[in-house]
Every structure is written in C-alpha cells, then in structure tokens.
Write an enzyme that holds these catalytic residues in place. Structure first.
Site, PDB file in Angstrom:
ATOM      1  N   GLY A  35      37.395  35.902  50.662  1.00  0.00           N
ATOM      2  CA  GLY A  35      37.484  36.981  50.073  1.00  0.00           C
ATOM      3  C   GLY A  35      38.095  38.377  50.438  1.00  0.00           C
ATOM      4  N   ARG A  68      43.167  34.068  47.723  1.00  0.00           N
ATOM      5  CA  ARG A  68      43.969  35.330  47.164  1.00  0.00           C
ATOM      6  C   ARG A  68      44.742  35.927  48.328  1.00  0.00           C
ATOM      7  NH1 ARG A  68      42.279  38.619  43.007  1.00  0.00           N
ATOM      8  NH2 ARG A  68      39.864  37.836  43.585  1.00  0.00           N
ATOM      9  N   ARG A 116      43.358  37.942  34.297  1.00  0.00           N
ATOM     10  CA  ARG A 116      42.621  38.853  35.276  1.00  0.00           C
ATOM     11  C   ARG A 116      42.849  40.401  34.389  1.00  0.00           C
ATOM     12  NH1 ARG A 116      44.309  40.557  39.308  1.00  0.00           N
ATOM     13  NH2 ARG A 116      42.223  40.573  40.475  1.00  0.00           N
ATOM     14  N   CYS A 118      45.704  36.400  19.403  1.00  0.00           N
ATOM     15  CA  CYS A 118      44.922  37.167  18.438  1.00  0.00           C
ATOM     16  C   CYS A 118      43.693  37.548  19.199  1.00  0.00           C
ATOM     17  CB  CYS A 118      44.809  36.333  17.165  1.00  0.00           C
ATOM     18  SG  CYS A 118      46.416  35.832  16.343  1.00  0.00           S
ATOM     19  N   TYR A 134      44.652  33.303  41.090  1.00  0.00           N
ATOM     20  CA  TYR A 134      43.819  33.319  39.958  1.00  0.00           C
ATOM     21  C   TYR A 134      44.857  33.592  38.751  1.00  0.00           C
ATOM     22  CZ  TYR A 134      40.635  33.080  43.840  1.00  0.00           C
ATOM     23  OH  TYR A 134      39.782  33.018  44.739  1.00  0.00           O
TER      24      TYR A 134
HETATM   25  C1  LIG Z   1      36.748  31.909  45.815  1.00  0.00           C
HETATM   26  C2  LIG Z   1      36.108  31.433  47.003  1.00  0.00           C
HETATM   27  C3  LIG Z   1      36.998  31.588  48.274  1.00  0.00           C
HETATM   28  C4  LIG Z   1      38.310  32.287  48.111  1.00  0.00           C
HETATM   29  O1  LIG Z   1      38.063  33.663  47.838  1.00  0.00           O
HETATM   30  P1  LIG Z   1      39.487  34.366  47.905  1.00  0.00           P
HETATM   31  O2  LIG Z   1      38.837  35.811  47.554  1.00  0.00           O
HETATM   32  O3  LIG Z   1      40.365  33.995  47.177  1.00  0.00           O
HETATM   33  O4  LIG Z   1      39.749  34.478  49.273  1.00  0.00           O
HETATM   34  C5  LIG Z   1      36.373  31.147  49.429  1.00  0.00           C
HETATM   35  N1  LIG Z   1      35.430  30.458  49.590  1.00  0.00           N
HETATM   36  C6  LIG Z   1      34.444  30.084  48.487  1.00  0.00           C
HETATM   37  C7  LIG Z   1      33.269  29.372  48.647  1.00  0.00           C
HETATM   38  C8  LIG Z   1      34.917  30.416  47.259  1.00  0.00           C
HETATM   39  O5  LIG Z   1      34.155  30.566  46.252  1.00  0.00           O
END
Ligand SMILES: *Cc1c(COP(=O)(O)O)cnc(C)c1O
Length: 443
Positions: free
Chosen positions: A263, A304, A340, A373, A402
């Site tokens: 995250g 990410r 995105r 479109c 992503y």
């Molecule tokens: C999507 C996800 C991640 C990775 O999230 P990032 O924002 O890309 O670092 C890690 N763990 C779980 C369970 C996820 O669903």
C-alpha cells in the site's frame, strides 16, 4: 548533464533519463531524448512499435533494495504483490533478487511457479474468494502462508488440507477499521469493506482455527489499501495488530508471522526518486515501531512502490484536433492500455520523448485521449505540453504498476507489447497481441 526547466520533473533515474542523442538523426545539439537506462526510447519504439510498455530492470532492483535496506534490522521477507505487474520476466527478476510473492488468485500463483518453482516457499496467498481448487494447488506447491478472510474460507481450507493429509499455515487477515486517505476504490481497511475479519471477532476465530488439525495458526495479516502516502494509518494499523498479537499469544497461539500488507504510495505528480530510500525508511519505522519486542517474522507486500516508477507507456500521436477551441491529442494508447486515469481520475506525467530545445517550444493545453469510443477514454485532461506534432512519441510516466496488469481488449484492441531494459540491452518480455489472438477460443 543538467536538465533544464520541466525536464527535471520527468527524470526517473536510474530508469528514465533524458540524454543527448548520439545518432545523427537529431543533430541539433539542443535535442534531448528520453532513454530507458542507456537505450533511447525512440529506438525501442521503432523496433517494437507503440503503444509499448517499457520497464527498467535497474529501477526495479533499486527499489526492492531500498525495502531490504529499510527493514534490515528485523527478520522479514518482501513478498512482491504480483497483481501490480505480473509479467513473468519481472517476477523472475524479482525472484532472482530473493523476493517472495503475494498472490491473490490461482492464476497469479501459477505465474510465480512458472517464473521460479522454488519461490513457492515464499508465497503468501491473499484474497476474499479463494476457491477450493486454488487452495489445493497452493497446498501442493507448499506455499508459506494463507491469509484467510472469513470463517467459511477457514473451513474450506481445513478440508482441502485434510484431504491432502497436510497442514495449512494460516494467518487471519484482520480488518483494523483504519481510514487510509486514498481513493475509495483502493481503500480496504474500513469495516464497510469486503476485506478481512473484524478485529473484535478475530480472537474467537483464531480459537476455532487452532482446533482444526489440518490448520496451523501462524500469523496475523492486514492490508489497508493502496497508494497511501502518509505514515499514521500504517502506524495505527500496526499498533492494533501488535495488541492483537499479544492477546493471541496470551490465548496460547503461536504467532510467528505478521504480514503488514502493501500500500505504500508513490508521488505521481512530483516524484522525488532520490528520496525513495528515505521515504521507505519512514514507512519502515511506522510499521516496525509498534511491533518492537514482539519477535515476529515480518512479511511485506509492496506492489506499486516497487514497479510503478520503473515503467513507462510509450505512445505515438495519431492526430491533433480541435473542437471549438478545445484541443486534443489523439494517441495510439487508450484506456484499455492504461485505465488508471479513467478509473481513478489518476494523474500521470506525460512528456514528449524528444525534448527540443529550440525557440519554438511553446506550451499548449491538450486533452490526451485514445481512440476508444468512450468519453471516459482519456490519459490526461487539460495538460500543458510543449509543442507536439502528429507522429511524435510521448512517454506516460510511472505506468509500471496497475498499467499492463489492468489492460483489456476493449474495442478489440490487442494489448501492448512489453520490453524490459537492463543497461544497454532491451528485451521483449511480451509480444504484442494480434487480433487473431483475441478471436482464438471464439466460435
Ligand atoms: C493490492 C495488494 C497489495 C499491494 O498493494 P500496493 O499498493 O501495490 O503496494 C498488497 N497486499 C494485498 C493483499 C493486496 O490486495
């Protein structure tokens, strides 16, 4: 080389750097060409066509190394989140660096096993809807940990493991009810979200799980969302997790692992790559401080922040048009290649691959749009860009995460090719699809 003006913002060292072009085509010395490592993107685009995803192997390695360095003082495994970018070559590159993997489907597990069979023992399996078939494959492969998200799933897993006469190592993914201040579609840690088991109910569920002979209670897992750039939500989450670990140990469970999820966000608007190591250190402090003294093995699931800035989507301008004063650049990449902007109203920096230093460099505002479109098919709105002509190449930056992973075939558009650059070599790591590939399997 000292870049001028806005060029500075568009550098993504060690991946994407403006350099003077060596070949004579661009003899005007003022021209700078965006390179991926040591290869001009003009050359890569010519060879592989557009739209094209280009990734830097050095950038990926460097970002993974920043994680390893930031967490060096604790026992940990980085389990790269496969869903951010699941290309086999990228998985293989990460596996070679000793990385583990977080998968959310049987398909992703199969990719990891294809990339490197031996990586199985460093795989964690997350997701709210694992099927028995997926669990069985994962059990046979001998993965490290199942992050279980409901009581029903727990019993399904217990059954699968019993049938194989094995035990499944489990963590419950708990929902800490912490707000993550990110886009609502990628926030996951609130009670209203479908993810995890409410923290308050988790102790009772751990008690039930510990009775099942085919389950081995081994950890606690969380993941509060994606593109989170502030540290307090991580800190708060881990404090709650730490409390739970203490309670569970008092209850007699052997909690060996804490999975902190992924995250960590990246700055799409004003990236400061030199600061990445520092930023990951801050994140590491937020995650590790609450766990101090608990002696757990920490699992991290970044996606990410490992691959995002390591990739760019290269596209060519097909047409310039203007509708009653509103100006458009119609490019050959579209929402099916990079969703995105359409899905999250996300911002990606866009730069011409060739920066001409001539006096003619005016600034104009454009909507950068694809051929699909849908009015929702855009890559940027009201974007100020230097003078761009039909046929010019643009780089859409920070598209490594992503991007291709969410690409579709909408409008029967074959998906882009992907190229991985390492130093002076570029390798196609995914062929461009053909329309015939899209129709295969149809009657
Ligand atoms: C999507 C996800 C991640 C990775 O999230 P990032 O924002 O890309 O670092 C890690 N763990 C779980 C369970 C996820 O669903």
């Amino acid at each position: 080389m000292t870049p001028r003006g806005n060029i500075n913002l568009a550098q993504r060292p060690p991946g994407f750097i403006f350099r003077k072009s060596r070949n004579g085509v661009l003899s005007r010395s003022a021209n700078l060409v965006l390179h991926c490592e040591h290869i001009p993107l003009t050359r890569i685009a010519e060879r592989y066509g557009t739209p094209l995803y280009v990734y830097s192997a050095s950038a990926i390695r460097e970002r993974l190394a920043a994680y390893t360095a930031a967490f060096r003082n604790v026992s940990h495994t980085v389990c790269y989140s496969v869903k951010a970018n699941s290309n086999l070559s990228i998985l293989r590159l990460l596996a070679r660096e000793g990385c583990g993997f977080d998968v959310v489907s049987g398909g992703e597990l199969q990719r990891v096993l294809t990339a490197d069979r031996r990586a199985a023992k460093k795989v964690v399996f997350s997701g709210v809807g694992k099927t028995r078939a997926e669990m069985t494959v994962a059990l046979k492969a001998g993965i490290l940990l199942f992050n279980v998200e409901s009581e029903s799933e727990l019993w399904a897993l217990a059954e699968c493991a019993a049938q194989l006469r094995t035990t499944a190592r489990v963590a419950l993914r708990v929902n800490p009810d912490v707000a993550a201040n990110t886009h609502p579609y990628i926030s996951t840690g609130l009670r209203k979200h479908k993810f995890g088991v409410p923290m308050r109910e988790s102790r009772a569920l751990y008690a039930k799980a510990s009775v099942a002979r085919s389950l081995e209670v081994a950890g606690v897992s969380v993941h509060i969302g994606s593109q989170i750039k502030e540290m307090p939500p991580f800190d708060e989450t881990m404090s709650r997790v730490a409390d739970l670990v203490r309670q569970l140990r008092e209850d007699g469970h052997n909690i060996e692992y804490v999975d902190a999820g992924g995250g960590l966000g990246i700055d799409y608007e004003k990236p400061n790559l030199a600061e990445f190591a520092n930023y990951v250190s801050k994140y590491a402090a937020a995650v590790m401080n609450p766990l101090r003294g608990l002696k757990v093995h920490l699992l991290l699931e970044p996606g990410r922040s490992i691959v995002g800035p390591a990739g760019a989507l290269i596209t060519r301008v097909i047409y310039k048009k203007s509708n009653e004063g509103k100006r458009f650049l119609v490019v050959d990449a579209a929402m099916n290649d990079l969703i995105r902007p359409s899905l999250y109203d996300a911002y990606h920096q866009i730069v011409p691959v060739i920066q001409s230093g001539g006096a003619s460099t005016g600034k104009e505002k454009f909507d950068v749009v694809g051929p699909i479109c849908e009015s929702g098919d855009f890559l940027a709105h009201d974007r100020e860009l230097p003078t761009v002509e039909e046929g010019d190449l643009l780089a859409i930056l920070d598209a490594g995460a992503y991007g291709m992973a969410l690409a579709s075939n909408y409008n029967t558009r074959p998906r882009a090719a992907e190229v991985l650059v390492s130093g002076k070599t570029a390798k196609a790591i995914r062929k461009r699809e053909r329309v015939a590939d899209l129709m295969r399997g149809e009657l």
